[in-house]
Design a protein around this motif. Structure first.
Motif, PDB file in Angstrom:
ATOM      1  N   LYS A  17      39.155  36.510  59.572  1.00  0.00           N
ATOM      2  CA  LYS A  17      40.186  35.923  60.448  1.00  0.00           C
ATOM      3  C   LYS A  17      40.547  34.502  60.025  1.00  0.00           C
ATOM      4  O   LYS A  17      41.719  34.118  59.999  1.00  0.00           O
ATOM      5  N   ARG A  18      39.515  33.715  59.715  1.00  0.00           N
ATOM      6  CA  ARG A  18      39.732  32.323  59.310  1.00  0.00           C
ATOM      7  C   ARG A  18      40.454  32.265  57.970  1.00  0.00           C
ATOM      8  O   ARG A  18      41.301  31.416  57.749  1.00  0.00           O
ATOM      9  N   PHE A  19      40.119  33.184  57.079  1.00  0.00           N
ATOM     10  CA  PHE A  19      40.775  33.224  55.778  1.00  0.00           C
ATOM     11  C   PHE A  19      42.257  33.572  55.953  1.00  0.00           C
ATOM     12  O   PHE A  19      43.129  32.943  55.338  1.00  0.00           O
ATOM     13  N   GLU A  20      42.542  34.529  56.806  1.00  0.00           N
ATOM     14  CA  GLU A  20      43.949  34.900  57.050  1.00  0.00           C
ATOM     15  C   GLU A  20      44.708  33.734  57.684  1.00  0.00           C
ATOM     16  O   GLU A  20      45.868  33.476  57.335  1.00  0.00           O
ATOM     17  N   HIS A  21      44.042  33.037  58.618  1.00  0.00           N
ATOM     18  CA  HIS A  21      44.631  31.818  59.213  1.00  0.00           C
ATOM     19  C   HIS A  21      44.950  30.815  58.101  1.00  0.00           C
ATOM     20  O   HIS A  21      46.045  30.232  58.063  1.00  0.00           O
ATOM     21  N   THR A  22      44.004  30.636  57.187  1.00  0.00           N
ATOM     22  CA  THR A  22      44.170  29.684  56.081  1.00  0.00           C
ATOM     23  C   THR A  22      45.402  30.039  55.228  1.00  0.00           C
ATOM     24  O   THR A  22      46.193  29.153  54.877  1.00  0.00           O
ATOM     25  N   LEU A  49      42.416  24.442  51.500  1.00  0.00           N
ATOM     26  CA  LEU A  49      41.115  23.789  51.621  1.00  0.00           C
ATOM     27  C   LEU A  49      40.809  23.264  53.029  1.00  0.00           C
ATOM     28  O   LEU A  49      39.675  22.858  53.295  1.00  0.00           O
ATOM     29  N   HIS A  50      41.802  23.268  53.934  1.00  0.00           N
ATOM     30  CA  HIS A  50      41.662  22.466  55.162  1.00  0.00           C
ATOM     31  C   HIS A  50      40.453  22.866  56.030  1.00  0.00           C
ATOM     32  O   HIS A  50      39.815  22.007  56.629  1.00  0.00           O
ATOM     33  N   ASP A  51      40.133  24.155  56.122  1.00  0.00           N
ATOM     34  CA  ASP A  51      39.002  24.597  56.956  1.00  0.00           C
ATOM     35  C   ASP A  51      37.779  24.976  56.116  1.00  0.00           C
ATOM     36  O   ASP A  51      36.890  25.691  56.597  1.00  0.00           O
ATOM     37  N   TYR A  52      37.717  24.481  54.892  1.00  0.00           N
ATOM     38  CA  TYR A  52      36.632  24.860  53.977  1.00  0.00           C
ATOM     39  C   TYR A  52      35.240  24.681  54.602  1.00  0.00           C
ATOM     40  O   TYR A  52      34.355  25.522  54.436  1.00  0.00           O
ATOM     41  N   TYR A 108      41.902  14.653  58.213  1.00  0.00           N
ATOM     42  CA  TYR A 108      42.512  14.378  59.521  1.00  0.00           C
ATOM     43  C   TYR A 108      43.248  15.561  60.138  1.00  0.00           C
ATOM     44  O   TYR A 108      43.999  15.389  61.084  1.00  0.00           O
ATOM     45  N   HIS A 109      43.033  16.781  59.601  1.00  0.00           N
ATOM     46  CA  HIS A 109      43.868  17.898  60.076  1.00  0.00           C
ATOM     47  C   HIS A 109      43.646  18.251  61.545  1.00  0.00           C
ATOM     48  O   HIS A 109      44.546  18.754  62.202  1.00  0.00           O
ATOM     49  N   THR A 110      42.467  17.945  62.090  1.00  0.00           N
ATOM     50  CA  THR A 110      42.198  18.318  63.489  1.00  0.00           C
ATOM     51  C   THR A 110      42.713  17.263  64.466  1.00  0.00           C
ATOM     52  O   THR A 110      43.303  17.605  65.491  1.00  0.00           O
ATOM     53  N   ALA A 126      51.145  22.383  60.323  1.00  0.00           N
ATOM     54  CA  ALA A 126      51.042  23.776  59.850  1.00  0.00           C
ATOM     55  C   ALA A 126      49.843  24.464  60.505  1.00  0.00           C
ATOM     56  O   ALA A 126      49.918  25.638  60.886  1.00  0.00           O
ATOM     57  N   ASP A 127      48.740  23.729  60.665  1.00  0.00           N
ATOM     58  CA  ASP A 127      47.551  24.281  61.308  1.00  0.00           C
ATOM     59  C   ASP A 127      47.856  24.649  62.761  1.00  0.00           C
ATOM     60  O   ASP A 127      47.337  25.624  63.293  1.00  0.00           O
ATOM     61  N   TYR A 128      48.730  23.878  63.375  1.00  0.00           N
ATOM     62  CA  TYR A 128      49.062  24.103  64.788  1.00  0.00           C
ATOM     63  C   TYR A 128      50.088  25.226  64.979  1.00  0.00           C
ATOM     64  O   TYR A 128      49.974  26.023  65.913  1.00  0.00           O
ATOM     65  N   GLY A 132      50.120  32.853  63.498  1.00  0.00           N
ATOM     66  CA  GLY A 132      49.046  33.495  64.262  1.00  0.00           C
ATOM     67  C   GLY A 132      48.649  32.741  65.526  1.00  0.00           C
ATOM     68  O   GLY A 132      47.895  33.247  66.350  1.00  0.00           O
ATOM     69  N   ARG A 133      49.155  31.524  65.700  1.00  0.00           N
ATOM     70  CA  ARG A 133      48.775  30.699  66.858  1.00  0.00           C
ATOM     71  C   ARG A 133      49.610  31.061  68.080  1.00  0.00           C
ATOM     72  O   ARG A 133      50.794  31.403  67.961  1.00  0.00           O
ATOM     73  N   SER A 134      49.008  30.935  69.251  1.00  0.00           N
ATOM     74  CA  SER A 134      49.787  31.175  70.477  1.00  0.00           C
ATOM     75  C   SER A 134      49.371  30.192  71.558  1.00  0.00           C
ATOM     76  O   SER A 134      48.712  30.561  72.504  1.00  0.00           O
TER      77      SER A 134
END
Ligand code: DGI
Ligand code: FE
Ligand code: FE
Length: 195
Positions: A17-22, A49-52, A108-110, A126-128, A132-134
């Motif tokens: 799931k995290r990989f697909e999010h990435t 790389l953001h959630d590595y 600083y992505h979070t 982009a992370d937000y 897939g985000r809701s």
């Protein structure tokens, strides 16, 4: 490191799931980079790389925070906030990525921070908004992201802080610094109670 190598290196460290999010963050980041005239290559690499560091043990992340130059006050806040800063260190140690722009975007992505670069904003946003985000109000942020990168980041920052406050959670200072700085960038000195 090219994109294919980065994907191969990151994949075993993430859940499916995290990989697909990435991958969706990367796709969204490339679109934003095109729209806002930033380096598409850097945006894609930073997104991959953001959630590595997301699934490193709390012990390992704590050790990196203690022995690196990362701010120690991270340890006083929720451990969800650790994977960005620790990731920025690990991509240098493990992949030799010394590009400060990419490291900053991962770091600083979070939370965001005051004085975000265009790349910082692209990865934060982009992370937000990845498809897939809701989150509540996310479609308004997605719409704004097509017209105004900074304003869309402000909306995301405000939504996240409001959510955290509604959950009685503490908020890391950089999250507030991002919100204040983005607010100044959008409404400048016209804010009601500000000099
Ligand atoms: O890693 P992701 O799940 O893709 O997303 P993220 O890195 O943006 O966020 C991880 C979590 O961190 C998310 O549930 C919201 C939370 N968060 C963001 N800013 C703050 C925060 N949590 C605290 N306690 N304080 C913050 O300032
Ligand atoms: Fe994250
Ligand atoms: Fe993420």
């Amino acid at each position: 490191m090219n994109i294919t190598e980065a994907i191969e290196k990151v994949k075993p460290h993430l859940t499916v799931k995290r990989f697909e999010h990435t991958l969706r963050v990367a796709d969204t980041a490339v679109k934003l980079a095109k729209r806002y005239d930033a380096s598409q290559t850097k945006a894609e690499l930073a997104a991959i790389l953001h959630d590595y560091a997301k699934y490193r043990s709390l012990d390992e992340m704590e050790r990196w925070i203690r022995k690196s130059t990362l701010p120690k006050d991270l340890l006083d806040y929720h451990h969800e906030l650790w994977h960005g800063p620790v990731g920025a260190i690990l991509i240098e140690r493990e992949f030799g990525i010394r590009d400060k722009e990419i490291q900053s975007a991962v770091h600083y992505h979070t939370t965001g921070k005051a004085g975000m670069s265009i790349l910082d904003k692209i990865i934060f946003l982009a992370d937000y908004i990845e498809p897939g985000r809701s989150f509540p109000g996310i479609n308004d942020v997605r719409k704004k992201a097509e017209q105004d990168l900074t304003h869309a980041c402000l909306m995301a920052s405000k939504n996240t802080i409001t959510y955290l406050i509604s959950k009685n959670t503490t908020v890391y200072p950089d999250s507030f610094h991002a919100y204040n700085d983005l607010t100044r960038q959008i409404i400048g000195g016209s804010s009601l109670h500000e000099k």
